[in-house]
Design a protein around this motif. Structure first.
Motif, PDB file in Angstrom:
ATOM      1  N   GLU A 119       0.590  -1.618  -0.241  1.00 19.25           N
ATOM      2  CA  GLU A 119       0.022  -0.045   0.288  1.00 19.25           C
ATOM      3  C   GLU A 119       0.925   0.864   0.251  1.00 19.25           C
ATOM      4  OE1 GLU A 119      -4.092   1.940   2.197  1.00 19.25           O
ATOM      5  OE2 GLU A 119      -2.210  -0.162   3.392  1.00 19.25           O
ATOM      6  N   LEU A 143       2.140   1.328  -3.384  1.00 20.25           N
ATOM      7  CA  LEU A 143       1.104   2.768  -4.026  1.00 20.25           C
ATOM      8  C   LEU A 143       0.687   4.051  -3.856  1.00 20.25           C
ATOM      9  CD1 LEU A 143      -1.068  -0.164  -3.733  1.00 20.25           C
ATOM     10  CD2 LEU A 143      -0.317  -0.026  -5.760  1.00 20.25           C
ATOM     11  N   TRP A 144       0.865   4.185  -2.207  1.00 25.39           N
ATOM     12  CA  TRP A 144       0.595   5.966  -2.825  1.00 25.39           C
ATOM     13  C   TRP A 144       1.302   6.344  -2.740  1.00 25.39           C
ATOM     14  CZ3 TRP A 144      -3.464   8.362  -1.200  1.00 25.39           C
ATOM     15  CH2 TRP A 144      -5.081   7.300  -0.993  1.00 25.39           C
ATOM     16  N   GLY A 182       3.941   5.620  -5.594  1.00 25.02           N
ATOM     17  CA  GLY A 182       3.557   6.238  -6.917  1.00 25.02           C
ATOM     18  C   GLY A 182       2.166   7.083  -7.153  1.00 25.02           C
ATOM     19  N   LEU A 183       1.466   6.529  -6.833  1.00 26.21           N
ATOM     20  CA  LEU A 183       0.028   7.858  -6.520  1.00 26.21           C
ATOM     21  C   LEU A 183       0.881   9.497  -6.359  1.00 26.21           C
ATOM     22  CD1 LEU A 183      -2.646   8.748  -7.691  1.00 26.21           C
ATOM     23  CD2 LEU A 183      -2.966   8.205  -5.313  1.00 26.21           C
ATOM     24  N   LEU A 184       1.432   9.649  -5.620  1.00 36.59           N
ATOM     25  CA  LEU A 184       2.120  10.981  -5.380  1.00 36.59           C
ATOM     26  C   LEU A 184       2.966  11.562  -6.302  1.00 36.59           C
ATOM     27  CD1 LEU A 184       2.305  13.310  -3.238  1.00 36.59           C
ATOM     28  CD2 LEU A 184       4.547  11.699  -2.303  1.00 36.59           C
ATOM     29  N   ALA A 239       2.767  10.335  -9.672  1.00 31.49           N
ATOM     30  CA  ALA A 239       2.663  11.013 -10.357  1.00 31.49           C
ATOM     31  C   ALA A 239       1.519  12.125 -10.796  1.00 31.49           C
ATOM     32  CB  ALA A 239       0.736   9.855 -10.621  1.00 31.49           C
ATOM     33  N   LEU A 240       0.943  12.343  -9.305  1.00 30.77           N
ATOM     34  CA  LEU A 240       0.332  13.907  -9.375  1.00 30.77           C
ATOM     35  C   LEU A 240       0.815  14.930  -8.728  1.00 30.77           C
ATOM     36  CD1 LEU A 240      -2.086  13.222  -6.047  1.00 30.77           C
ATOM     37  CD2 LEU A 240      -2.650  13.324  -8.480  1.00 30.77           C
TER      38      LEU A 240
END
Length: 227
Positions: free
Chosen positions: A16, A19-20, A22-24, A26-27
């Motif tokens: 998890e 994943l967080w 990676g999202l950060l 990307a943003l």
């Protein structure tokens, strides 16, 4: 699908936390692209646009993964005092906080907000009769993370003087006197100092990462509160 196969598939999935992260990332990349796409600013250097997110991501990851050990209230208060002092010292050497210059025009005092690229901005600045500050987001996050790691170190009844002071050198302005003294006795010292200025952000980012790593892992410590 058997239970063993399902378990193996789940184990192979990213955690998890990854994943967080990676999202950060990307943003953050999307924010940078959008900033230079929809503003008149010109991208001069890709690495300078991305360095702030190295500070932010490394600092946030270290804080999230650090779990200070439970201890007595008086030790927590001491840890907070040391961490706050450490943060203020970093902010002072970094030039984020300073005394107002002599002869300052008080009519020009007040709060202002600048909007450089994400991470570098939005920058909140204030100039008063006595002091002034300029809060650059990535440095604020970076120095807060170092201060938190120092807090965790204090709670483990360790001296932060060895690793904690390394965080001071995450700002080239405070490392500069040392570099200057080393360069002054060598030929071509002016060129060496020019190099320090030219690659100041590169050097400060590298040393910040090293400082976080040393404060997080603390080599030689038999037990620690990190996750």
């Amino acid at each position: 699908m058997s239970s063993n196969t399902a378990r193996s598939t789940l184990d192979a999935l990213p955690s998890e936390r990854v994943l967080w992260l990676g999202l950060l990332c990307a943003l953050e990349l999307l924010a940078v692209v959008a900033y230079f796409r929809f503003t008149s600013s010109e991208l001069v250097s890709v690495r300078y646009a991305l360095y702030p997110f190295v500070w932010i991501n490394v600092g946030v990851l270290a804080v999230v993964a650090t779990d200070p050990i439970p201890t007595a209230r008086r030790y927590r208060l001491l840890g907070v005092a040391v961490a706050v002092g450490y943060f203020l010292l970093l902010a002072w050497f970094a030039g984020m906080v300073s005394l107002a210059p002599a002869g300052h025009d008080h009519a020009a005092s007040g709060v202002s907000v600048a909007m450089p690229s994400p991470g570098w901005g939005p920058t909140l600045s204030y100039t008063g009769a006595v002091f002034q500050f300029a809060l650059v987001p990535f440095r604020v996050v970076g120095y807060l993370s170092l201060a938190y790691l120092v807090y965790a170190t204090v709670l483990e009844s360790l001296s932060a003087s060895a690793t904690g002071l390394i965080g001071l050198f995450s700002c080239v302005s405070c490392a500069f006197p040392l570099l200057s003294s080393l360069a002054s006795g060598t030929a071509g010292s002016a060129a060496a100092l020019a190099t320090v200025y030219a690659f100041g952000v590169d050097l400060s980012t590298l040393v910040f990462v090293v400082a976080v790593a040393l404060l997080y892992w603390r080599p030689g410590v038999p037990s620690r509160g990190g996750a």
